[in-house]
Write a protein that holds these residues in place. Sequence first.
Motif, PDB file in Angstrom:
ATOM      1  N   SER A   1       8.192  12.691 -13.682  1.00 42.43           N
ATOM      2  CA  SER A   1       8.317  11.241 -13.704  1.00 42.43           C
ATOM      3  C   SER A   1       9.765  10.826 -13.910  1.00 42.43           C
ATOM      4  O   SER A   1      10.280   9.933 -13.219  1.00 42.43           O
ATOM      5  CB  SER A   1       7.431  10.648 -14.808  1.00 42.43           C
ATOM      6  N   SER A  29       8.442  -2.151  -4.526  1.00 40.54           N
ATOM      7  CA  SER A  29       7.764  -1.006  -5.145  1.00 40.54           C
ATOM      8  C   SER A  29       6.436  -0.717  -4.454  1.00 40.54           C
ATOM      9  O   SER A  29       6.046   0.442  -4.276  1.00 40.54           O
ATOM     10  CB  SER A  29       7.539  -1.258  -6.638  1.00 40.54           C
ATOM     11  N   SER A  30       5.724  -1.769  -4.041  1.00 36.76           N
ATOM     12  CA  SER A  30       4.444  -1.584  -3.344  1.00 36.76           C
ATOM     13  C   SER A  30       4.664  -0.997  -1.953  1.00 36.76           C
ATOM     14  O   SER A  30       3.899  -0.137  -1.499  1.00 36.76           O
ATOM     15  CB  SER A  30       3.708  -2.920  -3.221  1.00 36.76           C
ATOM     16  N   ARG A  87       5.272   2.670  -2.300  1.00 37.72           N
ATOM     17  CA  ARG A  87       4.027   3.399  -2.594  1.00 37.72           C
ATOM     18  C   ARG A  87       3.188   3.579  -1.334  1.00 37.72           C
ATOM     19  O   ARG A  87       2.588   4.633  -1.118  1.00 37.72           O
ATOM     20  CB  ARG A  87       3.218   2.670  -3.670  1.00 37.72           C
ATOM     21  N   SER A 115       2.385   7.160   0.141  1.00 41.10           N
ATOM     22  CA  SER A 115       0.973   7.539   0.193  1.00 41.10           C
ATOM     23  C   SER A 115       0.590   8.036   1.584  1.00 41.10           C
ATOM     24  O   SER A 115      -0.134   9.028   1.731  1.00 41.10           O
ATOM     25  CB  SER A 115       0.090   6.349  -0.192  1.00 41.10           C
TER      26      SER A 115
END
Length: 218
Positions: free
Chosen positions: A141, A170-171, A174, A178
């Motif tokens: 992390s 940030s989204s 992701r 992903s």
Amino acid sequence: MNNQLKSLFKEYRDILIDTNLTDKQKDIIRAALELFADKGYEGTTTQAIAQKAKVSEKTLFKYFNSKQELFRQTVYPAMLQALQPMLIERTEKILGKGNDYHDILHAVFKDRVEFAIENTDVIKLVLQELLLSQEFREVMSQFVKQDVFPRISQVFQTLSEAEHSRIPLSSLIRVVLSLLAGYVITRTILLPDQEWDDEKEIQFMLDILFNGIDNPSL
């Protein structure tokens, strides 16, 4: 342990020698990393590590409470040291070319897929430790926050602005990660024997990213 991991750990066996460590601690760490690389965790004993380091087991346990602790203090730093150039330097070379952001993302996706294929055993070990070890999750992390995220934010900021996206940065990151991680894990770990057309799959992922799942251009 796979030859891929052996060469990785042997190459980085000197990277974690902190100046605050004693000479005996340094000898133990070097010996442990080399033996873990050669024989794996199960095949390595604390007695063998002590013998290779030319110390007694009592001395070894004075500095390290268990073989597991020693494994974590040797293998984890070696993995991070190896992953840094693999993940960051290769990506920075792509980002530094200054191409159109579509071309940059295509190059990043292609490079990450090739990296996963070349380093499948490293990927497996990282995933295994992420699932089993809270300590390793914390280490990774910090690595992602401090080293990885700042370097990839710039290209995604450019993408977000170019696409006039109202999705938070940030989204967006992701979503992209992903897509990529899902393909990489399926491609290299879950279904490695299936016939894959990497270029076609990369184009498909990028098409979903830019056009949405309901409006494919392929």
